[in-house]
Enzyme design. Sequence first.
Site, mmCIF file in Angstrom:
data_model
loop_
_atom_site.group_PDB
_atom_site.id
_atom_site.type_symbol
_atom_site.label_atom_id
_atom_site.label_comp_id
_atom_site.label_asym_id
_atom_site.label_seq_id
_atom_site.Cartn_x
_atom_site.Cartn_y
_atom_site.Cartn_z
ATOM 1 N N SER A 241 -0.517 12.593 -59.530
ATOM 2 C CA SER A 241 0.056 11.476 -60.267
ATOM 3 C C SER A 241 -0.862 11.116 -61.431
ATOM 4 C CB SER A 241 0.212 10.268 -59.343
ATOM 5 O OG SER A 241 -1.073 9.722 -59.098
ATOM 6 N N LYS A 242 -0.449 10.122 -62.174
ATOM 7 C CA LYS A 242 -1.204 9.713 -63.370
ATOM 8 C C LYS A 242 -2.664 9.425 -63.063
ATOM 9 C CE LYS A 242 1.943 7.988 -66.807
ATOM 10 N NZ LYS A 242 3.018 7.054 -66.696
ATOM 11 N N ARG A 243 -2.922 8.950 -61.848
ATOM 12 C CA ARG A 243 -4.299 8.648 -61.473
ATOM 13 C C ARG A 243 -5.215 9.863 -61.653
ATOM 14 N NH1 ARG A 243 -5.319 8.266 -56.309
ATOM 15 N NH2 ARG A 243 -3.313 9.066 -55.645
ATOM 16 N N HIS A 244 -4.623 11.051 -61.504
ATOM 17 C CA HIS A 244 -5.439 12.260 -61.580
ATOM 18 C C HIS A 244 -5.619 12.762 -63.008
ATOM 19 C CE1 HIS A 244 -3.600 12.414 -57.459
ATOM 20 N NE2 HIS A 244 -4.873 12.503 -57.178
ATOM 21 N N GLY A 245 -4.968 12.135 -63.962
ATOM 22 C CA GLY A 245 -5.057 12.606 -65.347
ATOM 23 C C GLY A 245 -3.667 12.823 -65.899
#
Length: 472
Positions: A241-245
């Site tokens: 998800s966005k948390r990972h980049g």
Amino acid sequence: MKPVTRIAPSPTGFLHVGTAHTALYNWLFARKHGGKFILRIEDTDIKRSDSAMSDVIIESLKWLGLEWDEGPYFQSDKFPVYKKYAKELLQNKSAYYCYCTPKELEERKKEAISQKKTRKYDRKCFNLSDAEKKRFENRPKAIRFFIPDGKVSFEDGLHNKVERDSQDIEDFVILKSDGTPSYNLACVVDDHELGITNVIRGEDHLVNTFKQILLYKAFGWKPPEFVHHPMILGTDRSKLSKRHGAVSVLDYKKQGILPEALVNFLALLGWSPGDDREIMSREELIDLFSLDRLSLTASVFDIKKLEWMNGEYIKKLSDEELLDRILALTVNCQLLTVNKEYMLKIVNILKPRMQRLTDFGKFSGYFFEDPTQYESEGVDKYFKLPEVQRRLTLVKDRFSELKEFNVEAIESAIRELASELGIKAALLIHPIRLALTGKTGGPSLFHIVEILGKEAVIRRLKKALLFLKELK
Ligand code: GLU
């Protein structure tokens, strides 16, 4: 029979790399067997769908080179069709009207939870008497699918036989009260009408597939073959998800990733050719692809590996091609005014070190501007060497005397001077590099000197000598 596959993104956001991954497997499967790959935009959720997102999705798939043979089809063009099919299910008693309002549903769900009962729809409207139905006549009504008793099962290409007790499935809405279809109805109708033979999609859709299998049964249609592949994980092994980049395909484009590298990388996230080959062209991927080689375990999106792979693809490009790609990405008017021959020389020397197209901008600054500062670590290490001022002055003089200012002449001038001074060439090379580029590392210094040209080199050495004077 030639396979017909599809990718069916919802235009509620950019094209996620997970969707691109699924699209790629469908595309590879269709190409491998000479079948068809279809693009369908699932925009039935009017509130959340955005036509600008459809454009972005289309642009992203084109950029990846996953061209489709039919479509894009838009589900929003077909609302009456889904309604017709929902009514057909009403008629054959596979579905029923539901008059419950969202508020009522919410209240009853809360109550059920507090009493530790199932949160499933309680079939209130299925059990209405005719008189009650009449009473609700003026309410907006949805159509719900009636889940028959028993077990629902199907053969998944990767998971083999999967089964679920129908008690665990609720009577889901197939047509909302605003007349728009739910995902499951629209998906089944379209997969049937488009003659889709193979549905390859993420494991997150397994729960939907049980419902879809029941819909196929109720319509009397043959379901396609299903393969549910594992989702891509982030480095902490949770769903990417966005948390990972970056998760949007176009973000990778902006960040200087080549489409052929991203395709190659995505192909290997959950599939392998059966040996340890890693760099594979599109044609090789098509040739080698097989659903049997999909993995049951999820793969981690390793950005370092993508960067390495991108670097390998960058190395394969000719200087001209690489320059074109850099310029297409970097809307930098300044670069466009620079002489092409000069640019090609820089591209050639930086190419082996580039992992992203954007590295060109990061690494090439000193080719366009004299350094305005010197890395402080370098200053301590190389500008404080004994005799550095005298040595750099000698270098400057030797360079001025050179008739041919090319790599060979430059290299021998430096080496000869070093041996005359009785020192290692490195003791000249490091301070020269720092003086010319402001940096302690980079590509071959002799090449940098040649590319910069005599005039700039002498000017920069003089500047560095002034700096050294101040340093004392
Ligand atoms: N619109 C769905 C999605 O984007 C499609 C799922 C499917 O492939 O059926 O997840």
